[in-house]
Design a protein around this motif. Structure first.
Motif, PDB file in Angstrom:
ATOM      1  N   MET A 149       2.937   6.607 -14.713  1.00  0.00           N
ATOM      2  CA  MET A 149       2.411   7.738 -15.483  1.00  0.00           C
ATOM      3  C   MET A 149       3.509   8.591 -16.104  1.00  0.00           C
ATOM      4  O   MET A 149       3.444   8.943 -17.278  1.00  0.00           O
ATOM      5  N   VAL A 150       4.527   8.944 -15.289  1.00  0.00           N
ATOM      6  CA  VAL A 150       5.434  10.028 -15.707  1.00  0.00           C
ATOM      7  C   VAL A 150       6.916   9.691 -15.642  1.00  0.00           C
ATOM      8  O   VAL A 150       7.754  10.510 -16.020  1.00  0.00           O
ATOM      9  N   GLY A 151       7.288   8.531 -15.122  1.00  0.00           N
ATOM     10  CA  GLY A 151       8.700   8.214 -15.013  1.00  0.00           C
ATOM     11  C   GLY A 151       9.307   8.683 -13.688  1.00  0.00           C
ATOM     12  O   GLY A 151       8.668   9.367 -12.890  1.00  0.00           O
ATOM     13  N   TRP A 152      10.558   8.299 -13.481  1.00  0.00           N
ATOM     14  CA  TRP A 152      11.252   8.504 -12.204  1.00  0.00           C
ATOM     15  C   TRP A 152      11.383   9.981 -11.819  1.00  0.00           C
ATOM     16  O   TRP A 152      11.046  10.392 -10.712  1.00  0.00           O
ATOM     17  N   LYS A 153      11.902  10.796 -12.726  1.00  0.00           N
ATOM     18  CA  LYS A 153      12.227  12.186 -12.412  1.00  0.00           C
ATOM     19  C   LYS A 153      10.996  12.972 -11.987  1.00  0.00           C
ATOM     20  O   LYS A 153      11.002  13.675 -10.971  1.00  0.00           O
ATOM     21  N   ARG A 154       9.935  12.868 -12.769  1.00  0.00           N
ATOM     22  CA  ARG A 154       8.723  13.632 -12.447  1.00  0.00           C
ATOM     23  C   ARG A 154       7.978  13.049 -11.255  1.00  0.00           C
ATOM     24  O   ARG A 154       7.165  13.743 -10.630  1.00  0.00           O
TER      25      ARG A 154
ATOM     26  N   SER B 291       0.814  -1.217   0.000  1.00  0.00           N
ATOM     27  CA  SER B 291       0.000   0.000   0.000  1.00  0.00           C
ATOM     28  C   SER B 291       0.847   1.266   0.000  1.00  0.00           C
ATOM     29  O   SER B 291       0.506   2.264  -0.657  1.00  0.00           O
ATOM     30  N   VAL B 292       1.941   1.241   0.743  1.00  0.00           N
ATOM     31  CA  VAL B 292       2.794   2.434   0.808  1.00  0.00           C
ATOM     32  C   VAL B 292       3.565   2.628  -0.502  1.00  0.00           C
ATOM     33  O   VAL B 292       3.973   3.739  -0.847  1.00  0.00           O
ATOM     34  N   PHE B 293       3.721   1.532  -1.248  1.00  0.00           N
ATOM     35  CA  PHE B 293       4.466   1.575  -2.504  1.00  0.00           C
ATOM     36  C   PHE B 293       3.587   1.941  -3.701  1.00  0.00           C
ATOM     37  O   PHE B 293       4.060   2.582  -4.659  1.00  0.00           O
ATOM     38  N   ILE B 294       2.315   1.552  -3.667  1.00  0.00           N
ATOM     39  CA  ILE B 294       1.424   1.723  -4.822  1.00  0.00           C
ATOM     40  C   ILE B 294       1.327   3.179  -5.302  1.00  0.00           C
ATOM     41  O   ILE B 294       1.411   3.431  -6.516  1.00  0.00           O
ATOM     42  N   PRO B 295       1.125   4.187  -4.423  1.00  0.00           N
ATOM     43  CA  PRO B 295       1.058   5.559  -4.943  1.00  0.00           C
ATOM     44  C   PRO B 295       2.306   5.970  -5.714  1.00  0.00           C
ATOM     45  O   PRO B 295       2.215   6.615  -6.767  1.00  0.00           O
ATOM     46  N   PHE B 296       3.479   5.589  -5.184  1.00  0.00           N
ATOM     47  CA  PHE B 296       4.735   5.888  -5.884  1.00  0.00           C
ATOM     48  C   PHE B 296       4.778   5.166  -7.227  1.00  0.00           C
ATOM     49  O   PHE B 296       5.113   5.762  -8.264  1.00  0.00           O
ATOM     50  N   TYR B 297       4.410   3.903  -7.218  1.00  0.00           N
ATOM     51  CA  TYR B 297       4.446   3.089  -8.438  1.00  0.00           C
ATOM     52  C   TYR B 297       3.455   3.613  -9.473  1.00  0.00           C
ATOM     53  O   TYR B 297       3.753   3.677 -10.664  1.00  0.00           O
ATOM     54  N   LEU B 298       2.298   4.027  -9.001  1.00  0.00           N
ATOM     55  CA  LEU B 298       1.246   4.544  -9.879  1.00  0.00           C
ATOM     56  C   LEU B 298       1.729   5.788 -10.631  1.00  0.00           C
ATOM     57  O   LEU B 298       1.565   5.901 -11.850  1.00  0.00           O
ATOM     58  N   VAL B 299       2.329   6.707  -9.892  1.00  0.00           N
ATOM     59  CA  VAL B 299       2.810   7.945 -10.509  1.00  0.00           C
ATOM     60  C   VAL B 299       3.992   7.661 -11.428  1.00  0.00           C
ATOM     61  O   VAL B 299       4.110   8.256 -12.503  1.00  0.00           O
ATOM     62  N   MET B 300       4.858   6.733 -11.033  1.00  0.00           N
ATOM     63  CA  MET B 300       6.016   6.413 -11.868  1.00  0.00           C
ATOM     64  C   MET B 300       5.584   5.806 -13.200  1.00  0.00           C
ATOM     65  O   MET B 300       6.201   6.060 -14.240  1.00  0.00           O
TER      66      MET B 300
END
Length: 561
Positions: A217-222, A206-215
């Motif tokens: 979408m936009v990649g590591w930097k963004r 659960s703590v990882f999913i938001p990070f993974y979701l955005v990554m």
């Protein structure tokens, strides 16, 4: 009557479990091939896969043809009620807000919180979707949150894929904790103990999913640009999920975690903004600025626009309360006068006829007959709660009965092929279960010996892929997990938790989920694209759960309650 019975055989091919497992994989591999490689339309792939499953069940598993066909009809009915009914009503409610112009105000109100597409995905796909999963389950979370994202301007395929991936974190505690409580009966292990163990696995995901979701979408930097917001969203969700699952039980982790996460992120964004606003390539700043007209809407207008979804939230929350749920299905036995009245209505429109040629005519490995009923709970279905919300919405948005009904029939017409897809894939799952093919695959994985802690989540993943439900997968494999765990010296509660936690990673590629998501965003016939989008993410997250389970069986065994 005895002569009409048929006993399940889990090693029918050359009397070999492994040979039978390879054959049992054929319908599943065929479905992947039909969608991902041949790119067939969902309903075509579903119907052909159903046909393949019936042929294998009849000619290789020696299942009587009448039983194979009737098990398919049982699944088909379940595909209509409750799953199809949820999709119809969810899309109908969304279309009402679009047709009456209320969704323009909803879009503006979300933009007033953040114009950043990354953060909108966290608010809608992750937090709001998790709340709907906790309250209603089935297809409602993906259907409604994906439709909302499309309304905000997300690409439909992207919206559906993101919502399926976001729906990983809450599935194990979905529908007021039913997936966890369902394992107590067949195993005898208290639901609270299973809840505690799942609550010591899923928070890592659960703590990882938001990070993974955005990554995604936009990649590591963004992604790093909005890391503070990601941390607020994920950590708040995971912390509440752990605390509620360990100290309150399996019923409320999703609802509480989602609400805390939603409000924490919304409040945080009042004080913090990303340095750059991320928009999709097809958007430009001028268009986005022109779209942001929230200052022209009053608080009352914004409240009115969101009212259909507030009513929806209240209705599905009511439908999820255990005593009310029993009354709606006609099974309430308490003394409350109001619930007794609801119970009488629910009982009168709840139908559970026996499935002809199937009910109690298939014997499991213990020689016990398996009941087979068409479970048609019209009032208790979550789709009915959404339909009532849609009826109340008619008066809120002041649309005429003529236009309200016209919108409903337009929705039915648009969903005819997605509904056929859902019916066929659920029917295919029921044939595999009734024939014993699913159990064959499960028994094969259970033969992995000392590697079983690693492969234990794969059982749950397989079960959810086939059945589309973490609850069904848990009921299907709970005893197998328990017996195998005892045999190799693994804590049974860890194996049961792994089944549920692994199962959540299979939800995003389940044929049912794919069909539901495509139906919600108007992508009927493009199920193959969505499957290719989610497949690699499903395997990756499954691997994470497998690693967590293996570690908890070894150096992290102190985490087991």
């Amino acid at each position: 009557m005895l002569s009409l019975t048929w006993s399940q055989n889990f090693s029918p091919v050359m009397d070999s479990l492994y040979g039978s497992a390879i054959v049992a994989l054929i319908p599943i591999l065929f479905f992947f091939w039909a969608l991902a490689i041949k790119r067939m339309k969902g309903h075509t792939a579903g119907l052909l896969t159903l046909l393949v499953a019936i042929i294998i069940a009849v000619f290789l598993w020696k299942m009587p043809a009448s039983k194979a066909v009737m098990s398919a009809t049982q699944g088909g009915v379940y595909g209509i009620i409750p799953i199809g009914w949820i999709i119809i009503t969810s899309v109908f409610l969304y279309k009402l807000t679009v047709k009456t112009g209320q969704f323009d105000i909803i879009r503006s109100s979300v933009l007033s919180i953040t114009e950043d597409r990354r953060l909108q995905a966290l608010l809608v796909a992750f937090s709001f979707g998790a709340f709907l999963e906790g309250a209603a389950g089935f297809g409602a979370p993906v259907a409604i949150s994906a439709a909302l994202l499309v309304g905000l301007g997300f690409n439909p395929l992207y919206a559906a894929g993101l919502c399926l991936i976001a729906n990983t974190a809450p599935v194990a505690f979905g529908a007021i904790g039913i997936p966890i409580t369902a394992m107590e009966g067949p195993t005898g292990i208290p639901a609270l103990e299973i809840s505690k163990m799942v609550g010591r696995q899923l928070p890592f995901i659960s703590v990882f999913i938001p990070f993974y979701l955005v990554m995604i979408m936009v990649g590591w930097k963004r992604t790093l640009e909005v890391l503070p917001a990601i941390m607020v969203s994920g950590i708040s969700f995971a912390a509440v999920q752990y605390l509620s699952s360990n100290f309150l039980g399996p019923e409320l982790p999703d609802v509480l975690s989602a609400l805390v996460s939603l409000f924490a992120l919304a409040i945080f964004l009042k004080f913090w903004k990303p340095k750059t606003i991320y928009r999709f390539k097809h958007e430009n700043e001028a268009a986005a600025t022109m779209e942001k007209q929230n200052e022209s809407y009053t608080g009352a207008q914004i409240f009115k626009a969101w009212s259909p979804f507030l009513v929806l939230t209240m209705m599905i929350s009511l439908w999820g309360i255990p005593k009310i749920k029993l009354a709606l299905a006609g099974h309430y036995e308490g003394g409350n006068a109001i619930l007794k009245l609801i119970n009488s209505v629910g009982h009168s429109i709840t139908f559970t006829p026996e499935v002809p040629f199937l009910n109690n005519l298939i014997l499991n490995s213990s020689g016990e007959p398996i009941s087979a009923l068409y479970k048609i709970e019209l009032l208790a279905a979550a789709g009915t709660a959404i339909m009532i919300a849609a009826l109340i919405t008619k008066f809120i948005v002041r649309i005429s009965f003529k236009d309200w009904a016209k919108t409903f029939f337009e929705t039915l017409n648009e969903l005819k092929f997605p509904l056929l897809t859902i019916i066929s894939v659920v029917a295919f799952a029921y044939v595999l279960n009734a024939a014993g093919m699913t159990t064959t695959l499960g028994m094969t994985l259970a033969k992995t010996g000392s590697f079983f802690p690693f492969f234990s989540p794969f059982l749950g993943w397989l079960g959810v892929f086939i059945t589309g439900s973490d609850t069904s997968a848990n009921v299907l494999f709970a005893t197998l997990q328990q017996v195998t765990a005892n045999g190799i010296g693994m804590e049974p509660v860890l194996a049961l938790a792994a089944n549920s936690s692994g199962g959540v990673t299979g939800k995003m590629i389940s044929p049912q989920s794919i069909a539901v998501a495509c139906a919600a965003v108007g992508l009927a016939g493009r199920e193959s694209e969505l499957l290719r989008f989610t497949l690699k993410h499903s395997f990756f997250l499954l691997l994470l759960v497998a690693i967590i389970t293996t570690l908890q069986n070894g150096i992290l065994s102190w985490m087991i309650p």
